[in-house]
Enzyme design. Structure first.
Site, short mmCIF file in Angstrom:
data_model
loop_
_atom_site.label_atom_id
_atom_site.label_comp_id
_atom_site.label_asym_id
_atom_site.label_seq_id
_atom_site.Cartn_x
_atom_site.Cartn_y
_atom_site.Cartn_z
N HIS A 53 0.88 -1.18 0.00
CA HIS A 53 0.00 0.00 0.00
C HIS A 53 0.91 1.22 0.00
O HIS A 53 1.99 1.18 0.61
CB HIS A 53 -0.83 0.08 1.28
CG HIS A 53 -1.74 -1.07 1.52
ND1 HIS A 53 -1.35 -2.22 2.16
CD2 HIS A 53 -3.05 -1.24 1.21
CE1 HIS A 53 -2.37 -3.04 2.24
NE2 HIS A 53 -3.41 -2.48 1.67
N ASP A 56 2.31 1.71 3.37
CA ASP A 56 3.23 0.72 3.93
C ASP A 56 4.66 1.19 3.66
O ASP A 56 5.57 0.92 4.42
CB ASP A 56 3.11 -0.65 3.23
CG ASP A 56 1.75 -1.28 3.38
OD1 ASP A 56 1.03 -0.92 4.30
OD2 ASP A 56 1.43 -2.15 2.53
N MET A 87 2.45 -5.83 -7.86
CA MET A 87 1.14 -5.26 -7.51
C MET A 87 1.32 -4.13 -6.48
O MET A 87 2.23 -4.17 -5.66
CB MET A 87 0.26 -6.37 -6.91
CG MET A 87 -1.10 -5.96 -6.41
SD MET A 87 -1.15 -5.42 -4.69
CE MET A 87 -1.79 -6.90 -3.89
N GLU A 180 -11.04 -6.67 -4.86
CA GLU A 180 -10.95 -7.73 -3.83
C GLU A 180 -12.18 -7.69 -2.93
O GLU A 180 -12.30 -6.82 -2.07
CB GLU A 180 -9.68 -7.52 -3.00
CG GLU A 180 -9.52 -8.58 -1.92
CD GLU A 180 -8.22 -8.42 -1.14
OE1 GLU A 180 -7.31 -7.72 -1.60
OE2 GLU A 180 -8.13 -9.02 -0.06
N LYS A 182 -14.85 -8.73 0.05
CA LYS A 182 -14.84 -9.24 1.43
C LYS A 182 -16.22 -8.98 2.00
O LYS A 182 -16.78 -7.90 1.78
CB LYS A 182 -13.76 -8.51 2.24
CG LYS A 182 -13.57 -9.07 3.65
CD LYS A 182 -12.38 -8.41 4.35
CE LYS A 182 -12.19 -9.02 5.72
NZ LYS A 182 -11.08 -8.36 6.46
N GLU A 216 -9.67 -13.58 -2.24
CA GLU A 216 -8.83 -14.02 -1.11
C GLU A 216 -9.49 -15.19 -0.38
O GLU A 216 -10.67 -15.13 -0.05
CB GLU A 216 -8.62 -12.85 -0.12
CG GLU A 216 -7.89 -13.32 1.14
CD GLU A 216 -7.55 -12.22 2.12
OE1 GLU A 216 -7.04 -11.17 1.68
OE2 GLU A 216 -7.78 -12.43 3.33
N HIS A 219 -11.56 -14.44 2.79
CA HIS A 219 -12.77 -13.62 2.68
C HIS A 219 -14.00 -14.45 2.31
O HIS A 219 -15.07 -14.24 2.86
CB HIS A 219 -12.54 -12.48 1.69
CG HIS A 219 -11.45 -11.54 2.15
ND1 HIS A 219 -11.05 -10.47 1.40
CD2 HIS A 219 -10.69 -11.53 3.27
CE1 HIS A 219 -10.07 -9.83 2.06
NE2 HIS A 219 -9.84 -10.47 3.18
N ASP A 244 -5.12 -13.75 -3.52
CA ASP A 244 -4.59 -13.62 -2.16
C ASP A 244 -4.75 -14.97 -1.45
O ASP A 244 -5.87 -15.40 -1.14
CB ASP A 244 -5.34 -12.53 -1.38
CG ASP A 244 -4.78 -11.14 -1.66
OD1 ASP A 244 -3.84 -11.03 -2.49
OD2 ASP A 244 -5.28 -10.17 -1.06
N ASP A 254 -11.54 -12.27 10.37
CA ASP A 254 -10.58 -12.45 9.27
C ASP A 254 -9.22 -12.85 9.87
O ASP A 254 -8.51 -12.03 10.44
CB ASP A 254 -10.45 -11.13 8.51
CG ASP A 254 -9.58 -11.23 7.28
OD1 ASP A 254 -9.42 -12.34 6.76
OD2 ASP A 254 -9.06 -10.19 6.85
N ASP A 256 -6.49 -14.56 8.31
CA ASP A 256 -5.30 -14.42 7.46
C ASP A 256 -4.18 -15.37 7.87
O ASP A 256 -3.01 -14.99 7.96
CB ASP A 256 -4.77 -12.97 7.48
CG ASP A 256 -5.72 -11.99 6.83
OD1 ASP A 256 -6.50 -12.39 5.95
OD2 ASP A 256 -5.69 -10.80 7.20
N ASP A 286 -1.32 -13.25 1.29
CA ASP A 286 -1.83 -12.13 2.10
C ASP A 286 -2.17 -12.69 3.47
O ASP A 286 -3.33 -12.84 3.83
CB ASP A 286 -3.06 -11.51 1.43
CG ASP A 286 -3.50 -10.27 2.17
OD1 ASP A 286 -2.75 -9.81 3.05
OD2 ASP A 286 -4.60 -9.76 1.89
C1 GLT Z 1 -5.68 -5.74 4.34
C2 GLT Z 1 -6.73 -6.71 3.91
C3 GLT Z 1 -6.32 -7.51 2.74
C4 GLT Z 1 -6.12 -6.70 1.51
C5 GLT Z 1 -5.02 -5.74 1.60
C6 GLT Z 1 -5.03 -4.86 0.37
S1 GLT Z 1 -4.95 -4.87 3.06
O1 GLT Z 1 -4.66 -6.41 5.01
O2 GLT Z 1 -7.03 -7.56 5.02
O3 GLT Z 1 -7.21 -8.55 2.48
O4 GLT Z 1 -5.77 -7.57 0.46
O5 GLT Z 1 -5.58 -3.62 0.58
MN MN Z 2 -6.28 -9.61 0.78
MN MN Z 3 -7.94 -11.13 4.84
#
Ligand code: GLT
Ligand code: MN
Ligand code: MN
Length: 386
Positions: A53, A56, A87, A180, A182, A216, A219, A244, A254, A256, A286
């Site tokens: 980002h 970041d 990206m 993306e 979610k 992702e 998500h 992702d 979430d 991750d 991600d």
């Molecule tokens: C954030 C989010 C991710 C996204 C990122 C891109 S930022 O961490 O949880 O799923 O992909 O903005």
């Molecule tokens: Mn993501």
């Molecule tokens: Mn996520």
């Protein structure tokens, strides 16, 4: 064994290995590391690229001098390690200005600021080599529908993407957008919550050819959906621009998690799909390490994402070459060719012919389908017993 190759295109976001372990209930558990340190850690585990980002890399309050120095240091780290930037994206969620959304904020000044911030971030991403630009609308939603029109929000989001595709064309950039979805978090409800919703929306844009998906794992899984099916649909539509990879327990916040950490079988079918169709975009992890990890363990986390992908890729090749598995698949999908006239396009003639066919409904309902045997072989393959 299981060493990443450039063609695997394994990437991490700066925000992933640099995640300091903050959560809604607790302060960071790790000290911040610099983007340069993060790039070196990614290189050590065999990554091909790094994504970021705008903030970041460059703090939102940075002066021009600080900005130039950070970019020079980052470019040097890329040079030293050979990592590329496939990206980039915009942080449109951290600053309090975006508390009610960015492109879908009720405040026209916030919407305009989001456009300005994104144009600047696009310039930065392109300068560093990005070819894909992600839009994760983390704040694009509501907690209550009493104050925002879902129709206006959809229109504002469309107007923003149309504006930004024109900006990219006007600059002559070689850049595609990847949306993306979610379903929720950080907002109570996020607009366009699924891959299917995004696919429908893309067709309403001025330049649908420039816009695809960045699905992702976590998500779709949060919402209890089958992620691999969503990826297959995006692929079929020619819209799988980026992916992702991480892992997630259904119905939770979430998480991750490290790729494959929660559901190896789902991860296997996802890798198998990506490898079977020949997806050649970035495989972006991600994910972030558990809050209890120190940076040694973060490195183990990052290496683990890559190793698990490569092991599952090998398992997918084994699945495709396994005579017993393939024989069961052949039995399940057997086709004697007699239905070929009805598998293509409709015509009045083949419709008439189809009406005349006499089906043995009882035999259709009684035919064995050895899914249990096949699935057990898959389980044994994954457990290393084949
Ligand atoms: C954030 C989010 C991710 C996204 C990122 C891109 S930022 O961490 O949880 O799923 O992909 O903005
Ligand atoms: Mn993501
Ligand atoms: Mn996520």
């Amino acid at each position: 064994m299981y060493t990443a190759k450039p063609e695997n295109k394994f990437t991490f976001g700066l925000w992933t290995v640099s995640n300091v372990g903050r959560d809604p209930f607790g302060e960071p558990t790790r000290k911040p590391i610099t983007p340069v340190e993060a790039v070196h850690m990614m290189a050590e585990v065999g990554a091909y690229g790094v994504n970021f980002h705008d903030n970041d890399l460059i703090p939102i309050n940075a002066t021009t001098g600080e900005r130039n120095r950070i970019i020079a240091d980052f470019k040097k780290a890329l040079n030293d390690t050979g990592l590329v930037v496939p990206m980039a994206t915009t942080n449109l969620f951290s600053d309090p200005a975006f508390r009610d959304g960015a492109f879908t904020s009720n405040d026209p000044k916030v919407r305009a600021y989001a456009l300005q911030k994104t144009m600047n971030a696009i310039d930065l991403g392109v300068e560093l080599g990005a070819k894909i630009y992600v839009f994760w609308g983390g704040r694009e939603g509501v907690e209550t529908d009493s104050g925002k029109s879902a129709l206006s929000a959809g229109k504002w989001f469309r107007d923003s993407l149309n504006y930004l595709t024109e900006y990219v064309l006007d600059q002559g950039y070689d850049l595609k957008f990847a949306l993306e979805p979610k379903p929720n978090e950080p907002r109570g409800d996020i607009y366009l919550p699924t891959v299917g919703a995004m696919l429908g929306f893309i067709e309403t844009l001025d330049h649908p050819e420039m816009v695809g998906l960045n699905p992702e794992v976590a998500h779709d899984t949060m919402a209890g959906l089958n992620f691999m099916h969503a990826v297959a649909q995006a692929w079929d539509a020619g819209k799988l621009f980026h992916i992702d990879l991480n892992d997630q327990s259904p119905g939770r916040y979430d998480q991750d998690f490290r790729f494959g950490a929660y559901n190896i079988k789902n991860a296997f079918f996802l890798v198998k799909l990506l490898e079977d169709v020949g997806y050649d975009g970035p495989r972006h992890f991600d994910a972030h390490a558990y809050r209890s990890s120190n940076y040694d363990d973060v490195k183990a986390f990052a290496a683990g994402c890559i190793r698990t992908y490569l092991i599952l890729k090998e398992k997918a090749a084994q699945f495709n070459a396994d005579p017993e598995i393939q024989a069961l698949l052949a039995e399940i999908t057997a086709d004697d060719g007699s239905m070929a006239p009805f598998q293509g396009k409709y015509s009045p003639e083949n419709a008439a012919a189809l009406r005349a066919v006499e089906f043995n409904r009882q035999a259709l309902g009684e035919r064995g389908q050895p899914y249990e045997r096949l699935d057990q072989l898959v389980v044994e393959l994954l457990l290393g017993a084949r």
